[in-house]
Design a protein around this motif. Structure first.
Motif, PDB file in Angstrom:
ATOM      1  N   GLU A   1       0.845  -1.188   0.000  1.00 51.41           N
ATOM      2  CA  GLU A   1       0.000   0.000   0.000  1.00 51.41           C
ATOM      3  C   GLU A   1       0.885   1.244   0.000  1.00 51.41           C
ATOM      4  N   ALA A   2       0.261   2.416  -0.057  1.00 49.17           N
ATOM      5  CA  ALA A   2       1.013   3.674  -0.127  1.00 49.17           C
ATOM      6  C   ALA A   2       1.980   3.818   1.040  1.00 49.17           C
ATOM      7  N   SER A   3       1.573   3.360   2.224  1.00 49.20           N
ATOM      8  CA  SER A   3       2.430   3.508   3.413  1.00 49.20           C
ATOM      9  C   SER A   3       3.671   2.626   3.349  1.00 49.20           C
ATOM     10  N   ASP A   4       3.695   1.669   2.424  1.00 45.99           N
ATOM     11  CA  ASP A   4       4.843   0.758   2.288  1.00 45.99           C
ATOM     12  C   ASP A   4       5.837   1.228   1.239  1.00 45.99           C
ATOM     13  N   TYR A   5       5.686   2.450   0.731  1.00 48.22           N
ATOM     14  CA  TYR A   5       6.369   2.819  -0.503  1.00 48.22           C
ATOM     15  C   TYR A   5       7.883   2.734  -0.420  1.00 48.22           C
ATOM     16  N   ARG A   6       8.471   2.883   0.782  1.00 47.06           N
ATOM     17  CA  ARG A   6       9.918   2.737   0.925  1.00 47.06           C
ATOM     18  C   ARG A   6      10.298   1.671   1.945  1.00 47.06           C
ATOM     19  N   SER A   7       9.408   0.786   2.223  1.00 45.26           N
ATOM     20  CA  SER A   7       9.660  -0.238   3.230  1.00 45.26           C
ATOM     21  C   SER A   7      10.782  -1.177   2.792  1.00 45.26           C
ATOM     22  N   PRO A   8      11.687  -1.551   3.705  1.00 45.29           N
ATOM     23  CA  PRO A   8      12.706  -2.548   3.350  1.00 45.29           C
ATOM     24  C   PRO A   8      12.092  -3.910   3.048  1.00 45.29           C
ATOM     25  N   ARG A   9      10.825  -4.097   3.414  1.00 43.37           N
ATOM     26  CA  ARG A   9      10.127  -5.351   3.148  1.00 43.37           C
ATOM     27  C   ARG A   9       9.399  -5.344   1.803  1.00 43.37           C
ATOM     28  N   LEU A  10       9.461  -4.244   1.104  1.00 38.85           N
ATOM     29  CA  LEU A  10       8.792  -4.134  -0.190  1.00 38.85           C
ATOM     30  C   LEU A  10       9.488  -4.992  -1.246  1.00 38.85           C
ATOM     31  N   VAL A  11       8.699  -5.750  -1.984  1.00 35.58           N
ATOM     32  CA  VAL A  11       9.187  -6.487  -3.152  1.00 35.58           C
ATOM     33  C   VAL A  11       8.347  -6.030  -4.341  1.00 35.58           C
ATOM     34  N   LEU A  12       8.948  -5.283  -5.249  1.00 35.48           N
ATOM     35  CA  LEU A  12       8.221  -4.842  -6.432  1.00 35.48           C
ATOM     36  C   LEU A  12       7.973  -6.024  -7.362  1.00 35.48           C
ATOM     37  N   THR A  13       6.812  -6.048  -7.994  1.00 32.42           N
ATOM     38  CA  THR A  13       6.530  -7.071  -8.994  1.00 32.42           C
ATOM     39  C   THR A  13       6.766  -6.435 -10.363  1.00 32.42           C
ATOM     40  N   THR A  14       7.819  -6.866 -11.004  1.00 35.60           N
ATOM     41  CA  THR A  14       8.304  -6.174 -12.201  1.00 35.60           C
ATOM     42  C   THR A  14       7.316  -6.239 -13.355  1.00 35.60           C
ATOM     43  N   GLY A  15       6.477  -7.281 -13.386  1.00 31.98           N
ATOM     44  CA  GLY A  15       5.475  -7.354 -14.439  1.00 31.98           C
ATOM     45  C   GLY A  15       4.429  -6.263 -14.320  1.00 31.98           C
ATOM     46  N   GLY A  16       4.275  -5.708 -13.129  1.00 29.93           N
ATOM     47  CA  GLY A  16       3.331  -4.624 -12.925  1.00 29.93           C
ATOM     48  C   GLY A  16       3.817  -3.293 -13.446  1.00 29.93           C
ATOM     49  N   GLY A  17       5.072  -3.256 -13.906  1.00 34.75           N
ATOM     50  CA  GLY A  17       5.668  -2.034 -14.418  1.00 34.75           C
ATOM     51  C   GLY A  17       6.717  -1.488 -13.472  1.00 34.75           C
ATOM     52  N   CYS A  18       7.966  -1.493 -13.893  1.00 31.15           N
ATOM     53  CA  CYS A  18       9.072  -0.950 -13.103  1.00 31.15           C
ATOM     54  C   CYS A  18      10.016  -0.171 -14.014  1.00 31.15           C
ATOM     55  N   ILE A  19      10.722   0.795 -13.435  1.00 31.75           N
ATOM     56  CA  ILE A  19      11.733   1.531 -14.190  1.00 31.75           C
ATOM     57  C   ILE A  19      13.065   1.420 -13.464  1.00 31.75           C
ATOM     58  N   PHE A  20      14.081   0.956 -14.188  1.00 33.08           N
ATOM     59  CA  PHE A  20      15.412   0.726 -13.644  1.00 33.08           C
ATOM     60  C   PHE A  20      16.365   1.792 -14.164  1.00 33.08           C
ATOM     61  N   PRO A  21      17.144   2.436 -13.289  1.00 29.94           N
ATOM     62  CA  PRO A  21      18.130   3.428 -13.738  1.00 29.94           C
ATOM     63  C   PRO A  21      19.206   2.787 -14.613  1.00 29.94           C
ATOM     64  N   PRO A  22      19.897   3.596 -15.399  1.00 32.63           N
ATOM     65  CA  PRO A  22      20.965   3.073 -16.263  1.00 32.63           C
ATOM     66  C   PRO A  22      21.980   2.240 -15.493  1.00 32.63           C
ATOM     67  N   GLU A  23      22.384   1.147 -16.118  1.00 27.76           N
ATOM     68  CA  GLU A  23      23.442   0.252 -15.650  1.00 27.76           C
ATOM     69  C   GLU A  23      23.098  -0.532 -14.382  1.00 27.76           C
ATOM     70  N   THR A  24      21.880  -0.368 -13.871  1.00 33.99           N
ATOM     71  CA  THR A  24      21.496  -1.116 -12.678  1.00 33.99           C
ATOM     72  C   THR A  24      21.571  -2.617 -12.914  1.00 33.99           C
ATOM     73  N   LEU A  25      21.161  -3.051 -14.101  1.00 35.42           N
ATOM     74  CA  LEU A  25      21.082  -4.481 -14.398  1.00 35.42           C
ATOM     75  C   LEU A  25      22.159  -4.950 -15.373  1.00 35.42           C
ATOM     76  N   ALA A  26      23.147  -4.129 -15.628  1.00 30.69           N
ATOM     77  CA  ALA A  26      24.125  -4.441 -16.669  1.00 30.69           C
ATOM     78  C   ALA A  26      24.832  -5.772 -16.444  1.00 30.69           C
ATOM     79  N   ASP A  27      25.020  -6.159 -15.192  1.00 28.93           N
ATOM     80  CA  ASP A  27      25.766  -7.390 -14.910  1.00 28.93           C
ATOM     81  C   ASP A  27      24.876  -8.515 -14.390  1.00 28.93           C
ATOM     82  N   ILE A  28      23.573  -8.407 -14.567  1.00 29.69           N
ATOM     83  CA  ILE A  28      22.680  -9.415 -13.973  1.00 29.69           C
ATOM     84  C   ILE A  28      22.932 -10.809 -14.535  1.00 29.69           C
ATOM     85  N   TYR A  29      23.296 -10.927 -15.804  1.00 28.79           N
ATOM     86  CA  TYR A  29      23.487 -12.256 -16.378  1.00 28.79           C
ATOM     87  C   TYR A  29      24.779 -12.925 -15.908  1.00 28.79           C
ATOM     88  N   GLU A  30      25.633 -12.171 -15.215  1.00 29.19           N
ATOM     89  CA  GLU A  30      26.784 -12.796 -14.569  1.00 29.19           C
ATOM     90  C   GLU A  30      26.336 -13.698 -13.422  1.00 29.19           C
TER      91      GLU A  30
END
Length: 216
Positions: free
Chosen positions: A112-141
């Protein structure tokens, strides 16, 4: 802006894929293929390529009906933030329980809105997410790790991966409900993860070497 569609380069899919390439040739749509089936991790493929890694990556699924302003909402969230270590998303869940006593994933409440910065938050990427440049550049390693420990649970692996890079997840609050296309998930990862326990197995596997960013 480029719209990138990723698909595994399988013989059974290639004809349909080539037809789509012809259909959308006049638009700024780029079709990328991967040489192996990386399941839900295919959508991160563009971020690992040099020509795209210095750009923002927005993820979306093909079985979700998004509100008309979903993309602009994500762009605004990233553009209005001075934090280059933050991934913004429109939908998420909140980890319930603690290490050694986690609730089943199906019992984790919707963020919910109150959880917006919670350390327990897990975003569901299929719902729509935006990743800053180079955040995922090495994920396939880390391919061996995510394919062995969380092969169908990329949201959970992304949580672990971002924590290891000291990055944060943040929910865009007060966004309208996102609707899944009727009957589209009968044979999808959603069924594997929720109905067949895929996410619960991934949580237990990941907890064998990390705490998902939570305190002990």
């Amino acid at each position: 802006m480029k719209l990138l569609c990723t698909e595994c380069n399988k013989k059974k899919d290639i004809n349909e894929f080539n037809n789509l390439k012809l259909k959308y040739a006049k638009y700024d749509v780029v079709f990328e293929t991967t040489n192996e089936d990386l399941r839900s991790y295919k959508k991160y493929a563009p971020a690992t390529k040099h020509e795209y890694s210095k750009h923002y990556l927005v993820t979306a699924d093909d079985d979700i009906i998004y509100p008309i302003n979903w993309f602009q909402t994500l762009v605004n969230a990233a553009g209005n933030s001075d934090r280059q270590d933050t991934i913004f998303g429109l939908r998420g869940v909140v980890i319930s329980g603690g290490k050694g006593s986690f609730e089943k994933y199906s019992n984790w409440p919707k963020a919910e809105a109150s959880d917006y910065r919670s350390p327990r938050l897990v975003l569901t990427t299929g719902g729509g997410c935006i990743f800053p440049p180079e955040t995922l550049a090495d994920i396939y390693e880390h391919k061996n790790t995510f394919m062995e420990e969380a092969p169908t649970s990329d949201d959970l692996f992304i949580k672990y991966f971002l924590n290891s890079k000291k990055c944060n997840e943040e929910l865009v609050p007060h966004f309208p409900e996102i609707v899944t296309w009727p009957r589209s998930q009968n044979n999808s990862l959603w069924k594997q993860n929720l109905m067949l326990g895929g996410n619960d197995r991934a949580v237990n596997n990941l907890l064998s070497f990390c705490n998902l960013g939570l305190e002990e």
